[in-house]
Design a protein around this motif. Structure first.
Motif, PDB file in Angstrom:
ATOM      1  N   PHE A   1       0.676  -1.177   0.559  1.00 12.31           N
ATOM      2  CA  PHE A   1      -0.259   0.123  -0.067  1.00 12.31           C
ATOM      3  C   PHE A   1       1.093   1.365  -0.348  1.00 12.31           C
ATOM      4  CE2 PHE A   1      -2.159   3.480   2.368  1.00 12.31           C
ATOM      5  CZ  PHE A   1      -2.824   3.179   2.130  1.00 12.31           C
ATOM      6  N   CYS A   2       0.938   1.239   0.625  1.00 11.75           N
ATOM      7  CA  CYS A   2       2.583   2.322   0.579  1.00 11.75           C
ATOM      8  C   CYS A   2       3.441   2.611  -0.462  1.00 11.75           C
ATOM      9  CB  CYS A   2       4.086   2.634   2.062  1.00 11.75           C
ATOM     10  SG  CYS A   2       2.912   3.069   3.534  1.00 11.75           S
TER      11      CYS A   2
ATOM     12  N   PHE B   1       7.928   6.145  -4.469  1.00  6.92           N
ATOM     13  CA  PHE B   1       8.517   7.271  -5.228  1.00  6.92           C
ATOM     14  C   PHE B   1       9.966   6.902  -6.384  1.00  6.92           C
ATOM     15  CE2 PHE B   1       8.306   9.406  -0.937  1.00  6.92           C
ATOM     16  CZ  PHE B   1       7.208  10.287  -1.045  1.00  6.92           C
ATOM     17  N   CYS B   2      10.682   6.488  -6.224  1.00  5.35           N
ATOM     18  CA  CYS B   2      11.175   6.192  -7.393  1.00  5.35           C
ATOM     19  C   CYS B   2      10.400   5.174  -8.364  1.00  5.35           C
ATOM     20  CB  CYS B   2      12.384   4.751  -6.700  1.00  5.35           C
ATOM     21  SG  CYS B   2      13.130   4.078  -7.888  1.00  5.35           S
ATOM     22  N   VAL B   3       9.823   3.926  -8.425  1.00  4.97           N
ATOM     23  CA  VAL B   3       9.223   3.469  -8.944  1.00  4.97           C
ATOM     24  C   VAL B   3       7.829   4.343 -10.106  1.00  4.97           C
ATOM     25  CG1 VAL B   3       9.276   1.466  -8.578  1.00  4.97           C
ATOM     26  CG2 VAL B   3       7.559   2.753  -7.580  1.00  4.97           C
ATOM     27  N   CYS B   4       7.468   5.538  -9.233  1.00  5.53           N
ATOM     28  CA  CYS B   4       6.621   6.386  -9.715  1.00  5.53           C
ATOM     29  C   CYS B   4       7.211   7.123 -11.021  1.00  5.53           C
ATOM     30  CB  CYS B   4       6.110   7.234  -8.920  1.00  5.53           C
ATOM     31  SG  CYS B   4       4.769   8.955  -9.415  1.00  5.53           S
TER      32      CYS B   4
ATOM     33  N   MET C   1      -0.165   9.563 -10.360  1.00  2.00           N
ATOM     34  CA  MET C   1      -0.698   9.614  -9.284  1.00  2.00           C
ATOM     35  C   MET C   1      -2.031   8.361  -9.578  1.00  2.00           C
ATOM     36  SD  MET C   1      -3.116  13.272  -8.091  1.00  2.00           S
ATOM     37  CE  MET C   1      -4.335  13.046  -9.435  1.00  2.00           C
ATOM     38  N   MET C   2      -2.214   7.827 -10.223  1.00  2.02           N
ATOM     39  CA  MET C   2      -3.380   7.401  -9.518  1.00  2.02           C
ATOM     40  C   MET C   2      -2.802   5.578  -9.771  1.00  2.02           C
ATOM     41  SD  MET C   2      -6.106   8.787  -9.953  1.00  2.02           S
ATOM     42  CE  MET C   2      -7.494   8.038  -9.787  1.00  2.02           C
TER      43      MET C   2
ATOM     44  N   ILE D   1       1.099  10.888  -4.106  1.00  2.98           N
ATOM     45  CA  ILE D   1       1.228  11.944  -4.047  1.00  2.98           C
ATOM     46  C   ILE D   1       2.797  12.501  -4.564  1.00  2.98           C
ATOM     47  CG2 ILE D   1       3.420  12.468  -1.793  1.00  2.98           C
ATOM     48  CD1 ILE D   1       2.320  10.518   0.033  1.00  2.98           C
ATOM     49  N   MET D   2       3.362  11.873  -5.193  1.00  2.00           N
ATOM     50  CA  MET D   2       4.306  11.717  -6.322  1.00  2.00           C
ATOM     51  C   MET D   2       4.464  11.861  -7.209  1.00  2.00           C
ATOM     52  SD  MET D   2       7.401  12.734  -7.048  1.00  2.00           S
ATOM     53  CE  MET D   2       8.558  12.580  -5.130  1.00  2.00           C
ATOM     54  N   GLY D   3       2.956  11.592  -8.088  1.00  2.00           N
ATOM     55  CA  GLY D   3       2.574  11.345  -9.350  1.00  2.00           C
ATOM     56  C   GLY D   3       2.434  12.787 -10.316  1.00  2.00           C
TER      57      GLY D   3
END
Length: 418
Positions: free
Chosen positions: A56-57, A117-120, A368-369, A64-66
């Motif tokens: 989930f995190c 955050f990285c993979v986003c 983001m989604m 958050i990062m999208g």
């Protein structure tokens, strides 16, 4: 295109392919490692939910990062965004490793968030870059499917590797037992950072602060409906194999190593599907492919819920491909991997088609989604390890079918995109 520019484009495409593989490696660590932490909550009726919190995190980070990632990409370009993402990936894995040192679940969750955050950011880079380098359309989709093939190979090996290291039982296991996997991840991140740092990369769009955006990307209906489709897709992609591990291990009594290996077969079939898709993607439209595989996924999951373990079939359960009897539901769920294999690149392709200068910002919204990869499996885990939980991904795939049939049509062609 000059010979030099063509060579630079090829190098850039290869680099994006490797980043695709790292996205799956980091993402697919969440479910099997989360199951290790789940054991520390044994006896708690909500232990299954605790086991999915790392996942989930990982996906909460997309919410958050999208948009910041899309803005970062638009301002600093693809190479700087990729390097920043890789650095975050190294830090996130290091934090997860330290959670074993401190024996602290919340430190692990922090590491999972940073990895998210990285993979986003990596997804924000790889998808539009390959689509633009391929010139959009079927060719752009084809490049994303080829990248998805490496993504699936990495996704296949990750849970299988963790399962082989842990063995048959999760009892008395901790994150220290998978340190070798974390060391490999940090080493690969460091190596890729150095390679991309010293390698010239083609920027498919000029980076400038003077671009004027007359409209919001949300003005495009097919993008708006597309980000909802990707919310459900990522949730389905992650939740289908993760729930299978719990079902086989807890309801059927399969060893953890066997259960994770079988779940890995789902990702293996995604590899097969994306390999096939990479060949046909240049000839068959994204819309047609998504319609066909959505219908297939709905049929397979519905059959799995209805048949359950009333019928047993033989399936490979280890690296020697030893065949053992498993519920037919497991086979049907594994086959869903063939259907989900081509959805990611195809949905992205449909959602960003014809956006022009809005592509970078739209990519951030799109990413983001991806938080659906955390929310949908969490909702599915509320049903415990029961097969009825697959009603959640069934609803998600039904929406994806709607999007391919009607929602993906660009009805805003009058908007200026130059």
């Amino acid at each position: 295109m000059t010979k030099q520019n063509k060579s630079l484009t090829i190098i850039t495409i290869i680099a994006m392919m490797f980043l695709y593989a790292m996205i799956a490696f980091v993402t697919n660590l969440a479910a099997p490692v989360g199951k290790i932490w789940e054991e520390s909550f044994a006896g708690n009726p909500h232990s299954g939910i605790y086991g999915m919190l790392g996942n989930f995190c990982n996906f909460l980070a997309y919410l958050i990062m999208g948009i910041p990632a899309g803005n970062f990409l638009a301002k600093y370009g693809y190479k700087k965004t990729a390097l920043t993402a890789i650095f975050l990936g190294f830090i996130g894995i290091a934090i997860q490793w330290s959670s074993g040192v401190f024996d602290n679940f919340f430190v692990y969750l922090a590491g999972a968030l940073v990895c998210g955050f990285c993979v986003c950011m990596l997804n924000t880079v790889t998808n539009p870059m390959l689509n633009l380098l391929g010139g959009g359309g079927n060719r752009g989709n084809q490049l994303n499917l080829i990248g998805g093939t490496l993504n699936s190979l990495s996704g296949t090996l990750t849970p299988m590797l963790v399962g082989a290291i842990i063995g048959e039982s999760l009892a008395d296991k901790g994150i220290d037992d998978v340190n070798i996997v974390l060391y490999i991840a940090m080493a690969v991140f460091a190596l890729i950072y150095i390679i991309i740092r010293v390698t010239p990369m083609a920027e498919p769009q000029k980076v400038t602060d003077t671009v004027v955006y007359e409209h919001s990307p949300w003005a495009f209906r097919h993008l708006t409906l597309g980000v909802i489709a990707i919310f459900f897709y990522v949730g389905v992609e992650v939740g289908v194999p993760a729930a299978l591990i719990s079902y086989l291990h807890k309801n059927f009594g399969a060893g953890y190593d066997d259960a994770t290996f079988i779940a890995g077969l789902y990702w293996l079939l995604m590899l097969v599907g994306r390999t096939i898709g990479s060949f046909v993607g240049g000839k068959v439209s994204s819309r047609t492919m998504v319609i066909c595989v959505s219908i297939g996924a709905l049929a397979l999951m519905t059959a799995a819920m209805l048949l359950g373990d009333n019928l047993l079939v033989k399936m490979p359960t280890n690296w020697s491909f030893t065949m053992e009897c498993m519920p037919i539901a497991a086979l049907l769920i594994v086959l869903v991997g063939l259907c989900t294999s081509i959805m990611w690149g195809s949905i992205f392709n449909m959602a960003t088609e014809g956006l022009g200068k809005y592509t970078a910002k739209a990519s951030g919204i799109f990413m983001m989604m991806v938080v659906g990869g955390g929310i949908v499996p969490l909702a599915q885990s509320a049903f415990g390890s029961e097969l009825i939980g697959y009603i959640v991904p069934v609803i998600g795939v039904a929406y994806i079918l709607f999007y391919a049939l009607w929602g993906s049509k660009n009805v805003n062609k009058d908007i200026k995109i130059d």
